[in-house]
Design an enzyme around this catalytic site. Structure first.
Site, PDB file in Angstrom:
ATOM      1  N   ASP A  27      -4.283   2.249  -6.899  1.00  0.00           N
ATOM      2  CA  ASP A  27      -4.793   1.079  -7.206  1.00  0.00           C
ATOM      3  C   ASP A  27      -6.311   0.835  -6.652  1.00  0.00           C
ATOM      4  O   ASP A  27      -6.273   0.562  -5.430  1.00  0.00           O
ATOM      5  CB  ASP A  27      -3.923  -0.125  -6.918  1.00  0.00           C
ATOM      6  CG  ASP A  27      -4.335  -1.273  -7.445  1.00  0.00           C
ATOM      7  OD1 ASP A  27      -5.399  -1.314  -8.310  1.00  0.00           O
ATOM      8  OD2 ASP A  27      -3.548  -2.257  -7.312  1.00  0.00           O
TER       9      ASP A  27
ATOM     10  N   CYS B 159       7.324 -20.883   9.287  1.00  0.00           N
ATOM     11  CA  CYS B 159       7.630 -21.957   8.202  1.00  0.00           C
ATOM     12  C   CYS B 159       6.807 -21.989   6.877  1.00  0.00           C
ATOM     13  O   CYS B 159       6.950 -22.760   6.235  1.00  0.00           O
ATOM     14  CB  CYS B 159       7.480 -23.239   9.003  1.00  0.00           C
ATOM     15  SG  CYS B 159       5.759 -23.633   9.124  1.00  0.00           S
TER      16      CYS B 159
END
Length: 450
Positions: free
Chosen positions: A359, A212
């Site tokens: 990165d 959720c």
């Protein structure tokens, strides 16, 4: 076996022999050559094997090694890919390199890169998947943790009867409804924590409820987003655990003692994250019929492996070489260093090649500020991106005068001999570690290869 796969197997084995007996290395080229001749060669090589796939962000290599050592106790010869070459070509090489012995039960335990699970599963038809954890790792390759898990799930869906043996403390692993039989493992350090209700620190990744999107809460948190989680909004919570760690007895950078059930276990390596790796291996071993005593004996014999807290003797120095590749893993290594009782020197090597992740911003998410700097008597900084790492350490509180920058491996090895402490910890990204080990091998400090 088809004519094409037979030719592929012969060519692959011949190239492996030449690379390892003449050139002293090569963990993926033989597999790449065999696949060029027959893209389906893995299907025939793996025929008749019960295959266990170990995947996840951190801990794959150590978990695989511990599973292999455990299963050897009962079943003898186990096929595996010990070098950590975990993409398809490396796995094909593992089968080509294996010297088959007569066994009643043919078992392969394979570390598999998360993005390669689907293509490997298509050809191997595994009997079990072991899921260690999922953290942010090389964002340029994998994206967010949900993208990474999707790659794994897409592979698992191709083997709906294979058993899933997963870290139940990772909320993501029980979030997708799969038909496979499931076994969960995790930490349960106390029985009276149900009333606890707290959140993870604000900078923790992966703490949104996968059902959720509400922020997860915890009864108990072990590290990062791992622990006894629950969602106060929708009721999603940690699944029932079959195998648990019940007590951490002692920790040093080079040893761990802990309890699973009523039995005490020990492994010759440090870090809370390695207790999870041992628990994963224990869970697999029990599911494959081993007793607690057999597992404990295997753990007591565990050997240091390539780049994962690999111990190297060099003159009067005791070097501990540790692979680091993402913020969570690095954080746990830094926490482990704080269990060191003696003074030590720290060497940090940072590269930004494809295998490392290009990165390097992830080094700013690790808690260098929390290191006990009083115990660190000297710092060496190297690798292709030494300037980034040096600046990161300076910002975290290291005095520039205590740090020496030395990006050349030969010079760095020479500087290690001059360090003021006997103990030396080297934290290195993957390709920087390979380069350093190659330089050490050329100087006869370690053996060539892996």
């Amino acid at each position: 076996m088809s004519f094409k796969s037979g030719i592929a197997k012969v060519a692959g084995k011949a190239s492996y022999w030449f690379l390892h007996n003449v050139l002293k290395g090569g963990t993926s080229f033989p597999g790449k050559l065999a696949m060029k001749i027959d893209p389906q060669v893995l299907n025939s090589l793996a025929k008749g094997y019960e295959t266990i796939i170990v995947t996840g962000t951190n801990g794959k290599t150590m978990t695989t090694a511990l599973i292999v050592e455990s299963l050897k106790k009962k079943y003898g010869d186990i096929l595996t890919n010990p070098s950590g070459s975990n993409m398809q070509q490396g796995i094909v090489t593992a089968f080509l390199a294996h010297k088959h012995k007569r066994v009643q039960r043919k078992i392969a335990v394979l570390e598999v890169d998360e993005a390669n699970v689907k293509m490997v599963t298509k050809l191997l038809h595994p009997s079990a998947f072991v899921l260690t954890n999922i953290f942010r790792d090389q964002m340029d390759r994998y994206g967010e943790i949900y993208t990474t898990y999707d790659k794994i799930v897409n592979g698992i869906k191709l083997a709906p009867k294979a058993k899933i043996i997963a870290n139940g403390d990772a909320s993501i692993f029980s979030s997708v409804d799969l038909p496979n039989p499931k076994i969960y493992f995790g930490f349960k350090l106390a029985d009276d924590l149900e009333t606890n209700d707290f959140k993870a620190p604000v900078n923790t990744d992966g703490v949104l409820c996968p059902k959720c999107d509400h922020i997860l809460h915890y009864h108990e948190r072990i590290y990062a987003n791992l622990g006894d989680f629950f969602c106060p909004n929708c009721g999603y919570h940690r699944p029932k655990l079959t195998y648990t760690v019940n007590e951490i007895i002692d920790q040093t950078p080079n040893s761990l003692k802990f309890k699973m059930g009523e039995k005490e276990y020990a492994i010759n390596i440090g870090g809370t994250y390695n207790i999870y790796n041992a628990l994963a291996a224990y869970s697999v071993a029990r599911e494959f019929g081993l007793s607690d005593e057999e597992v404990a004996a295997a753990f007591a014999e565990n050997k240091r492996i390539f780049g994962r807290q690999e111990l190297i003797k060099y003159g009067n120095k005791e070097i501990d070489l540790i692979l680091v590749k993402n913020p969570v893993g690095l954080d746990e290594v830094l926490h482990m260093l704080n269990t060191e009782k003696d003074d030590y020197s720290l060497v940090t090597l940072l590269n930004a090649n494809h295998a490392d992740g290009i990165d390097t911003s992830w080094i700013w998410d690790a808690d260098y500020e929390g290191l006990d700097k009083k115990k660190i008597k000297r710092v060496l900084v190297g690798g292709q991106r030494w300037h980034d790492m040096g600046f990161r350490l300076e910002v975290s509180g290291f005095e520039p005068g205590t740090m020496l920058t030395n990006p050349d491996d030969d010079s760095l090895i020479e500087e290690i001999t001059k360090l003021p402490t006997k103990k030396v910890y080297i934290l290195s990204t993957y390709t920087a570690m390979l380069a350093l080990r190659k330089a050490m091998a050329e100087k006869k400090i370690i053996k060539a290869g892996m």
